[in-house]
Design an enzyme around this catalytic site. Sequence first.
Site, PDB file in Angstrom:
ATOM      1  N   HIS A  67       0.845  -1.203   0.000  1.00 37.85           N
ATOM      2  CA  HIS A  67       0.000   0.000   0.000  1.00 37.85           C
ATOM      3  C   HIS A  67       0.874   1.243   0.000  1.00 37.85           C
ATOM      4  CE1 HIS A  67       0.655  -0.819   4.282  1.00 37.85           C
ATOM      5  NE2 HIS A  67       0.426   0.446   4.508  1.00 37.85           N
ATOM      6  N   HIS A  69       1.473   3.794   2.029  1.00 36.94           N
ATOM      7  CA  HIS A  69       2.097   4.474   3.173  1.00 36.94           C
ATOM      8  C   HIS A  69       3.610   4.531   2.985  1.00 36.94           C
ATOM      9  CE1 HIS A  69      -1.419   3.930   6.202  1.00 36.94           C
ATOM     10  NE2 HIS A  69      -1.511   5.041   5.502  1.00 36.94           N
ATOM     11  N   HIS A  72       5.988   1.876   3.679  1.00 37.28           N
ATOM     12  CA  HIS A  72       5.931   0.697   2.815  1.00 37.28           C
ATOM     13  C   HIS A  72       6.409   0.985   1.395  1.00 37.28           C
ATOM     14  CE1 HIS A  72       3.685  -2.001   5.589  1.00 37.28           C
ATOM     15  NE2 HIS A  72       3.457  -0.832   6.151  1.00 37.28           N
ATOM     16  N   ASP A 177       0.062  -4.209   5.801  1.00 39.88           N
ATOM     17  CA  ASP A 177      -0.802  -3.834   6.924  1.00 39.88           C
ATOM     18  C   ASP A 177      -2.224  -4.196   6.551  1.00 39.88           C
ATOM     19  OD1 ASP A 177       1.481  -2.837   7.945  1.00 39.88           O
ATOM     20  OD2 ASP A 177       0.968  -0.714   7.684  1.00 39.88           O
ATOM     21  N   GLU A 202       1.946  -8.549   9.660  1.00 41.23           N
ATOM     22  CA  GLU A 202       2.281  -7.402  10.508  1.00 41.23           C
ATOM     23  C   GLU A 202       1.804  -7.694  11.929  1.00 41.23           C
ATOM     24  OE1 GLU A 202       0.117  -4.356  11.601  1.00 41.23           O
ATOM     25  OE2 GLU A 202      -1.624  -4.542  10.280  1.00 41.23           O
ATOM     26  N   HIS A 414       6.863  -5.785  11.610  1.00 37.97           N
ATOM     27  CA  HIS A 414       6.096  -4.550  11.788  1.00 37.97           C
ATOM     28  C   HIS A 414       5.439  -4.509  13.164  1.00 37.97           C
ATOM     29  CE1 HIS A 414       3.374  -1.250  10.783  1.00 37.97           C
ATOM     30  NE2 HIS A 414       4.084  -1.058   9.694  1.00 37.97           N
TER      31      HIS A 414
END
Lengths: 649, 957
Positions: A67, A69, A72, A177, A202, A414
Amino acid sequence: MAIDCLVLGAGQEVGKSCAVVTINGKRIMFDCGMHMGYLDHRRYPDFSHVALDGDFSGAIDCIVITHFHLDHVGALPYFTEVCGYRGPIYMTYPTKALAPLMLEDYRKVMVERRGEEEQFTAEHIAECMKKVIAVDLKQTVQVDSELQIRAYYAGHVLGAAMFYAKVGDSALVYTGDYNMTPDRHLGAAQIDRLHLDLLITESTYATTVRDSKYTREREFLIAVHKCVAGGGKVLIPTFALGRAQELCMLLDDYWERMNLNIPIYFSAGLTIQANMYYKMLINWTSQKVKATYVTRNPFDFKNVRNFDRSMINTPGPCVLFATPGMISGGFSLEVFKNWAPSEINLVTLPGYCVAGTIGHKLMSGKPTKIELDKDTEIDVRCQIHQLSFSPHTDAKGIMDLVKFLSPKHVILVHGEKPKMASLKGKIESELGIPCYDPANNENVNVPSTHFVKACASDAFVQSCLSPNFKFSRRNREYECSHQKDSEGVPILQVRDERIAEGIVVMEGNKEAKVINQDELLHVLRRERHEVEFAYCFPAQLSNKNEEPSDTSTDNLQCPYRKCSLLRALLSELSKEFPQVEIQDFGEYVKVESLRVAICLTDECPYRVGGHPLVGCGSVFLCCKWLSRDEQLVWKMISTVRTLDLSLPL
Amino acid sequence: MEPPSASPGEHSLDPLTRFTSIPLTRHKLASLRSLVINPSTPISLITSILEALSRHLEHGGDSLLLPHALKLLSELASHRPGLSHVIFDCVRSRLFSSESAHVAAESLDAIALVAERDETLSSSLNGQFDSFFVSLCFNRSVSVRQWLLRNAERFGVGSHVSITVFLGFTKDPYPCVREAALDGLVNLGKSSVFEDRGLVEGCYYRAVELLGDVEACVRCAAVRTVCDWGHILVASMQGTEKREQSDATFIQLCSMVRDMSMEVRVEAFVALGKTQTVSLKNLLQSLSKKVLGSMKENRSVCQSTGPIELSASSVAGAVVHGFEDEYYEVRRSVCHSMRRLCMISSEFSGEAINLLMDMLNDDSVIVRLKALETMHHMATCDHFSLEVMHMQMLLGTLVDKNEFVRAAVRKVLKFVKLRDLELLKLSVDGLIENLETYPQDEVDIFSALFHVGLRHGNFVACFIDEVFHEIEPSSDGKLSLDCARVAALLVLSIAAPIFAEQNIGEIPPRVFSYAVTLLGRISHAVGDITSQNALFEYFSQGSSCMEDNISEFVEQILANLGKDGAASLASNQINDLDQFPLGEATFEHMKTYAWRLWQPTEEPKLTAEQLQIHDDLTRFLNGIFTKVKAIWPLVKAGFTNEVLKILRVCEEELETVETKCTGSPALAFTLQYIRTLKLLASASSYFHPTVGQCCRVVSQLDILLVKLERTLRDLKCRFTGLSKKDELYLMELTSVSLTMNFSKLMTGCSYSTNLKRLAAVLSRVECLQQEHGVGPSSFLSELKKSMPDIHSAAGSMFSVPHFLRKMLDAFSVKQFELSRTLLSLSAEITVPDNDSENPFHFIQGLPVGIRLEITLRNISRENRLWLEMTVGKESKQFIFLDLKLFGGSNELRKVTYFAAYYKTPKAVSFTLRVGIGVECFPEDIHAGMNSGGPKRELTYLSPVSEVYFSAKSQKLT
């Protein structure tokens, strides 16, 4: 065969997610993130572990981004443009659309505001994005002839996905995530039941168990409502995408219901743009939003307006969404400086703040003063409400996913070290799945599945077509003595033999073949050999109702007499062994493979114990059996020895 | 296509030879079918078709045609029940020699179809095909296997055989077979009883294993199986074992609520909603995602850590997860299953209410409604304790945009028990706000307030005391009754004294006088539990400080509450009442109880005049009667159109009033009367001198007269409690209608029938007159005079219009004086679980049983009721409804009645119209109906309900 997992980032920490997995010779890099808490070399994963010579394109087959973020995707332009990776990059459509926005925003903040050295340029981002191949949910992508990847919905943020990768017979899932409970705007993670060797998940909230989201929503709304009713200003620092939309939806609905007209502001720029993306990518949102979309776009907020810097000190209540989320700088910090000193104002904090940010400082205790840098210090008098809702799954969600997927191994990334250790223990003890929590730059090696391709013989295929089930009743006493947790184990068991009865034959260099049992001897070119045991022994016959002993042998010659003798034996045995099936074949009595017959030859080679007792009218019983029934047979023989087979005439 | 030959003889020979000699083709089969379904095909031809078909079966023929031939045979059996034994034997003999599994399955299907229509065969089916069924199951064709498992019940396979087969096939590699096997187990668990504990355990644990299946559809079926067989297993256990097992089943089901498939989750919650018993700690654990202390404690006792820890984590928060689910289907099913779970424990429901309240914010209307229904359910079983916070959320929903949601909230409020005054104030305020925002909800809001008042008399008394100044007229003497708040408070306050424990003095008597002004609105709102008259009496008593006797009102309320709300009332303060079952038997007791409350002294005397003054409805109706009476001379003068216009206006007026206060018998009566007059006016216009004989359109008048007769019959039969005077007037109207009948060109027979009826009416009139001591009206005396003439006339002479005209001139409209005792007979039929989408299943030619919920009002024992069932236009069937079957009193009788309909048509689907009629009075001598049916004409008391049927049969997949 094995799977190697090299954790370059997010090992026992949160930030810069990056894991390089070698699976059957293929190397995949999952996520390529940066750490927001560091400004030095620690901000990027140490790529030198991937390829010492720097030939990343040769070392890695593909990169998969879960994703948008920054933790990441943040290091991606650096890795492709600066380090020189040229291979394919996969991400979902929304991620491809939103990631450059995030990267550009970050670059601007770093370079233009803080005046830092530029890690990558805007052109780098653009170039990097050209290499990206966008994928859809549940679309199987053949990266090369062996490697397959597939994306599954992960919730979390718009476009977030879990990735399934398969090479040969080995398969793994990297979750990125994810969120196991739906929120206002995104659905819950959704994945099929897959056969997995490894699950990399995660573990941000490895020990937290969250209660119903409704309570949290209610508390948040009450806190905000109370603040604005008292004339205060509410600062909601959020990431531009995700949380902002969820909270905004919540507030917008509430405003509508309560008929409030206090302004809700969005700090201009990224968030506004993000809302637009949400409007377009409605297909990636929750069931609820999709259903509402039929009548109106739920991201067309009715009460939301744009905010201008000059409005910071305008009197009167308001609600403001500002970036970045952890008040680590930028606009939210600017507003925070202005609003923090007043008691009537409210600051909501996101569920998680990276150590080192102001958000983190506010969360740990309630400080009255916060040092911004050497010269500035802020008085903090405002109220602080901690939002405990988060787009990450909680410990229960992780457990639920692991339980649902039931992989052979689990790797946690994570998360914070002590919490991960606790979750690791839980997974191992409760689910019995080996679990690892490697630190950064550690390598975990797990065995992988390897299937042997085998062709099937016609006879085997034929035998597979028709059902052939069997029931077996397991002995209760046996269960109790051997297994303590016999509860939950079926007493009456069903087996379908049609697949189990095949035999795998691997001959030299030839391909493996599955054949039917009956074909085995033919394939091996062997005759059937069986080891048979034999035992001939005298049995007792009491002489009441008996003819003189010399005629008894003659009598035995007559079939009728032999039959009745065997029948007597049969009835005696069935009395003694009620649970086994005893068959009468006239000539002999059969129990499993044991055959008992009356021995008429004097020279029986298996005879033991000489002549029957004179005068007792005994006869010899000759037994033959296969080795598998040995235990049972000896039990029977010892019983028969004690019996008195007196013959009724 | 072969035309079906209706005439036997030389034609029948021809096809016979053709069918038997030439091999069958698809085309030929189609033409044979048309012969088979034609009921007039001669039996000889049918026999030859049967022969041809059976020969085709015997010789194997074209295997592609075999299924069609089998189908045709089963159809033949359904059309000719006499042949079913022959066909059965024929197919059976063929059954065991077929090579293809598909054909074998088809023949089994045909056998089952034939046997299903013939009782003698279906009983002989038992166990006959067990071995064949099993051997076919073991065939390699997957689709046949699945089909066989799905249909095992139809072949009469013994339960011991089928359970083995089902259990075995839960191991099948094909998911569809596993699913079918599990579903088979579920059905078997419902229909058969299994004693062997090991077997039950085997099934249960096998299903538990399959909860982890890869395919979602199998998991769904496994959830159902675990639920049902878990219950069977629990039922076979005792003591601690039983408790442990019910917990284990609960845990297994809870572990499925986190499945990734929405269908499985829905199924899991449906199954949880069937939970019978479960330990409290498990129940409470399902409300919390965190593992509770009580679950941990248990672990230390048991020593074996693993499974307990696991069970706690799978139960943890199961319900919460359901409420948080993304799909409304899941949330809806959780809300539903909460009903059952909340009934198990009050502690659980106390906690669950927090979660349930949050569902009121759900964006799906369906979920909100379900949540409210659950709350209502909880309130009726007294497991519903509201806190202030809950109350705020609940009342917040009262401003919901959706009217059904609002209505559901009010329904909850009606039944909820409020703990203190604050809650009462909150809920009353909420209802008033609701009234102000949505004035269209007034009826229901008043009803809710009334119920709240009934239930919380003492709180209301305190509350009214506080706010009485709002009701009181302001300083300038203006009473603000049009204000919603005041009206609502009035409704609340008048309800309070009915069940209040000590004294009703706290409610100022003035309130009752104020309430009188709202009589219409209030009585409309509380029409379900009392009538307007009773309410008025009560008001008048209340305003005179309650010195009077217990009124009819309280009796009614007690009776109605006793019927409708026994459960809810049981939770009320009246503890005396819930000591015994509420119903007719205890009515006396209730009365005495109410006497004690009211400290009665004297019977109330309320005259009709008093009623008329206050009862605006009665006044209105009287106005109509006068108006109608006044216009009759216009009819005589020939202004028929004008008169009809006026009558139509009257009718419209009445109809608008009717929408406001439905169920008023007086209103319905008046409306019917106006309709009668319209017909009478139209009919008499034909006899007017200006309308010449030549203009007279016979058929139109005849239609009018038939209609007139029917409306008059309705007036007579559908209302009881008419005064003698009114009854006499009705007789007169009937005789007018009968007299007009003579104008029809009638044959001798119908002429004499008409004459007989007229004579009967006249004798009854005489009777009434003597009883009542009134003289005959001018029309009746005129009629009596001409009776001998009419007798002697042979019909032809009598149809001279001027003769009739002379008599009709003597007729004039009178005024009805409707008494208070007027009641309307009515019946209501509902057919549960049936609509055009969900028809009942029927088998062509076999009788069907239909479950009808029948409600009768004001029917006494003298009334002869008939249930009429009609298919198409003429196929009618009557069933006599014995009132002994019905419970309740004359005012209200209710029963669930199973009616059998015998002549099901040979169609794929059909619609049955069901209605209830009452037999008319004896003076209506009429040609007897066909045997078995009613002797006299029926007047229909209920609207016709439609029942839908369909003959779906399961096909081979």
